[in-house]
Scaffold this active site. Structure first.
Site, PDB file in Angstrom:
ATOM      1  N   ALA A  92      -3.662 -45.820 -14.897  1.00  0.00           N
ATOM      2  CA  ALA A  92      -4.697 -44.843 -14.562  1.00  0.00           C
ATOM      3  C   ALA A  92      -4.601 -43.751 -15.617  1.00  0.00           C
ATOM      4  CB  ALA A  92      -4.472 -44.267 -13.163  1.00  0.00           C
ATOM      5  N   SER A  93      -5.645 -43.598 -16.397  1.00  0.00           N
ATOM      6  CA  SER A  93      -5.597 -42.667 -17.521  1.00  0.00           C
ATOM      7  C   SER A  93      -5.473 -41.227 -17.046  1.00  0.00           C
ATOM      8  CB  SER A  93      -6.869 -42.802 -18.374  1.00  0.00           C
ATOM      9  OG  SER A  93      -6.986 -44.096 -18.902  1.00  0.00           O
ATOM     10  N   MET A  94      -4.974 -40.396 -17.932  1.00  0.00           N
ATOM     11  CA  MET A  94      -4.865 -38.963 -17.678  1.00  0.00           C
ATOM     12  C   MET A  94      -6.240 -38.401 -17.324  1.00  0.00           C
ATOM     13  SD  MET A  94      -3.331 -36.241 -20.401  1.00  0.00           S
ATOM     14  CE  MET A  94      -3.024 -34.529 -19.994  1.00  0.00           C
TER      15      MET A  94
END
Length: 379
Positions: A92-94
């Site tokens: 899950a990207s920043m």
């Protein structure tokens, strides 16, 4: 313990204050529960390292990290269950990166969007909340990740088209698209993306050159089937699986024992000075798209090995702390260190330009990088 709603509101406030989150995306980020798309066990980049977090053991930390502005690893080693975790392969990207890329996408109601790299499904949920399920298709290569994301989306009340397939091929069934966004990084932009995006449409994707560094590119597709645009910011995303590269063994380059038939020279440029800077390495990588490196430590020093993908040339440079010049060995028809040093010198002479001065032009036959203007191609 703060509730998910309170933490989500705090995240919206943080992203808004930093000007990463634009007003048109505030309702979606405020409405979509990020924690609903995370597994019970994940690894968060907290305090400079990926530390395990389990909901059953520490539910308060788990929920806090779900809404922290940090990237979260959800899979290692393509889902292999045995052995040590070595390479993160889904995440899950920043949140800052998520909303800044969505701002780059410049999506409006009525746009049809293709996402490459479903991952947890959170980004697809944001797109669906804003545009409607019928306007969003998302492609994920990993069957297990696809299944989990599809279930999470449905449970949260979102129903975009979720496809398990090769993202490099796009998804022609729902084409053409007004916007295409990739949440996985690429060496080269696939030609299929150009043909599936309308003229005037936008492609936003991380790009990771073989030599190193990485940045987000924003391309506009032209009437002639090509696309061109500038980089917007640095990035570090997992690579599209179809574009991973494993270099040939050193023995395929080196005739016999080192230094083989190499020629000796000296340089005043420490390779570590290039490699330690994400931007400087990226600038060199754009100019040398078919070159990669390896490093190995010895004593207090470090040897840089440069190789070309054609397996014709190699070079080594010894970086020794405190020295003012460094030994170079080069072999083959190309002088790879000379090329890298020249690329670094050009970047320095140009005023150490940032990402937004670099751009990319993509055609069905390949891509070229440029500085300031598409006519100023990096060679």
């Amino acid at each position: 313990m703060s509730t998910a709603e309170e933490l989500r509101a705090a995240l919206v406030a943080t992203l808004t204050e930093s000007r990463s989150l634009t007003a048109d995306w505030v309702p979606s980020v405020a409405a979509v529960p990020r924690h609903a798309f995370l597994p019970e066990r994940f690894w968060a980049d907290e305090d400079g390292g990926d530390t395990e977090c389990r909901r059953d053991k520490d539910p308060e930390r788990w929920l806090r990290l779900a809404y922290a502005d940090v990237p979260i690893v959800t899979q290692w080693d393509d889902g292999a269950e045995d052995g040590e975790h070595t390479v993160p392969t889904s995440s899950a990207s920043m949140p800052t990166m998520v909303v800044e890329m969505l701002a780059d996408l410049d999506t409006e109601p009525g746009h049809r969007v293709l996402e490459i790299g479903t991952g947890t499904g959170y980004n697809a949920a944001l797109l669906t909340h804003r545009l409607g399920a019928e306007m969003v298709s998302t492609v994920e290569v990993d069957p297990g990740v696809t299944s989990v994301a599809r279930s999470a989306l449905r449970a949260a009340g979102f129903a975009p088209e979720v496809v398990c397939g090769d993202g490099s091929l796009g998804w022609p069934v729902a084409a053409p698209y007004d916007r295409l966004i990739s949440t996985v990084s690429l060496r080269t932009i696939p030609s299929a993306w150009l043909t599936q995006t309308r003229p005037g449409g936008v492609i936003v994707s991380p790009v990771s050159p073989l030599l190193g560094g990485g940045a987000i590119v924003r391309l506009t597709v032209g009437d002639d089937g090509t696309a061109s645009g500038r980089f917007t910011r640095s990035s570090a995303f997992m690579l599209l699986r179809q574009q991973r590269y494993d270099g040939a063994p050193v023995d395929d380059y080196l005739p016999g024992e080192w230094p083989g038939d190499s020629e000796q020279s000296w340089t005043k440029v420490d390779p570590e000075a290039i490699g330690d800077g994400w931007l400087s390495l990226f600038a060199c990588a754009l100019a040398l798209p078919d070159v990669y490196y390896r490093r190995n430590d010895y004593g207090e020093g470090r040897t840089w090995w440069l190789f070309d993908t054609a397996v014709t040339s190699w070079a080594t440079v010894d970086s020794v702390p405190g020295e003012s010049r460094f030994e170079v060995r080069q072999s083959g028809p190309r002088r790879l260190w000379d090329e890298m040093e020249a690329a670094h010198n050009r970047w320095t002479a140009a005023g150490r330009p940032g990402y937004d001065r670099y751009g990319l032009t993509v055609t069905p036959g390949g891509q070229t990088a440029w500085l300031d203007d598409p006519g100023n191609v990096l060679l």
